[in-house]
Motif scaffolding. Structure first.
Motif, PDB file in Angstrom:
ATOM      1  N   GLN A   2      47.020  43.785  39.007  1.00 54.83           N
ATOM      2  CA  GLN A   2      47.764  44.640  38.090  1.00 54.83           C
ATOM      3  C   GLN A   2      49.041  43.921  37.669  1.00 54.83           C
ATOM      4  O   GLN A   2      49.779  43.406  38.507  1.00 54.83           O
ATOM      5  CB  GLN A   2      48.126  45.959  38.767  1.00 54.83           C
ATOM      6  N   TYR A  85      44.843  43.570  34.859  1.00 55.58           N
ATOM      7  CA  TYR A  85      45.134  44.762  34.070  1.00 55.58           C
ATOM      8  C   TYR A  85      46.637  44.793  33.788  1.00 55.58           C
ATOM      9  O   TYR A  85      47.448  44.641  34.700  1.00 55.58           O
ATOM     10  CB  TYR A  85      44.726  46.026  34.823  1.00 55.58           C
ATOM     11  N   LEU A 230      44.899  51.653  39.488  1.00 54.58           N
ATOM     12  CA  LEU A 230      45.396  51.431  38.134  1.00 54.58           C
ATOM     13  C   LEU A 230      46.288  52.605  37.749  1.00 54.58           C
ATOM     14  O   LEU A 230      45.961  53.753  38.038  1.00 54.58           O
ATOM     15  CB  LEU A 230      44.235  51.313  37.147  1.00 54.58           C
TER      16      LEU A 230
END
Length: 300
Positions: A2, A85, A230
């Motif tokens: 992330q 991400y 996430l």
């Protein structure tokens, strides 16, 4: 992995801002290689390749280990990240007034879950894992993470809107992933969200992740288990419902204009879903993001 739009992720962006380093990532996606092998493929000196490899290692993209080779000690590089991400800041264009409520993940008021399932605080697991009855434990209020394969958890949140205030938008943000024993980044799960008994839509979680340790995850939490999720934002507007800007239904704020004292928020993995891959909810003491479930209402 992330990444954020802030200085904490600069080493990652700097590591990716090089054609040489991108080629190294591409080669390592196929197999482990030592410095000499990478240098031959890149047609560069070993010294230059070593500097590039160090940059990728500092960013957490690869891991380098010393092993015995035919001609002595050699450094073997391995790619450790499959996906990246990027969480962009969420921005509301209009200057609305807001009410904000933050709810810890253990403060659910109803549930029906199936194993694998469990809860944990910053100190230890809350009861044995895979026993749903421990979701009734008073200690659940201290939970910083919870997970289950199918079923739901539901939260009651105060609605601070007054009768004279006009609801414009609702944002619901949370850190979430699928649920797989230990971890699996390729384990899709269809997760349904509901507010006040109205289904807002469904989102497919890609998996759960342990390619890097959660920034906030307590030291006692095993590295082999799901480390982070996430950060997702559900947004209900006058035009429809979205998750991170992608439409998931035509439910609008009009469905919630009747003023009540509470919001009822449900996270669910249905038994009949195409991908029954479970879900994990992370609170502010686990994962990557220092927040619980946050509900923000915008009004005029």
């Amino acid at each position: 992995m992330q990444a954020q739009i802030d200085s904490t992720s600069l080493p990652l962006y700097e590591a990716l801002a090089s054609e040489v380093r991108l080629n190294i990532i591409r080669y390592l996606s196929e197999q482990q290689l030592n410095i000499k092998q990478l240098a031959e493929r890149l047609d560069l000196s070993s010294a230059i390749v070593t500097r590039h490899v160090s940059k990728l290692e500092e960013a957490g993209l690869i891991r380098t280990e010393k092993t015995k080779g035919k001609s002595g000690i050699q450094k073997i590089s391995t790619l450790v990240v499959e996906d990246i991400y990027i969480s962009f800041p969420k921005k509301v264009q209009a200057a609305y007034a807001t009410h904000v409520v933050s709810v810890p993940v253990g403060h659910f008021t109803d549930f029906n879950v199936s194993p694998s399932c469990g809860l944990a605080s910053t100190k230890d697991f809350i009861g044995p894992v895979d026993q749903p009855k421990y979701f009734l434990s008073p200690d659940r209020m201290d939970a910083g993470i919870l997970w289950f394969t199918k079923g739901f958890v539901e939260y009651k949140l105060p609605n601070y809107l007054e009768a004279h205030q006009s609801l414009q938008q609702i944002d619901i943000s949370f850190e979430i992933s699928s649920e797989f024993p230990f971890a699996n980044p390729h384990w899709p799960s269809d997760i349904t969200f509901s507010l006040n008994g109205i289904e807002l839509g469904e989102w497919q979680s890609p998996g759960d992740f342990n390619d890097e340790r959660g920034r906030l995850t307590p030291d006692w939490w095993p590295e082999t288990i799901n480390q982070y999720g996430l950060l997702k934002t559900l947004r209900i507007t006058s035009h429809g419902t979205y998750i991170d800007g992608d439409p998931i239904s035509e439910i609008t704020t009009k469905a919630f204009m009747d003023i009540s004292d509470a919001w009822s928020l449900k996270f669910e993995v249905k038994e009949e879903a195409n991908h029954v891959g479970g879900l994990t909810l992370f609170g502010k003491s686990f994962g990557h993001f220092e927040q619980d479930i946050v509900v923000k209402t915008y009004y005029l």
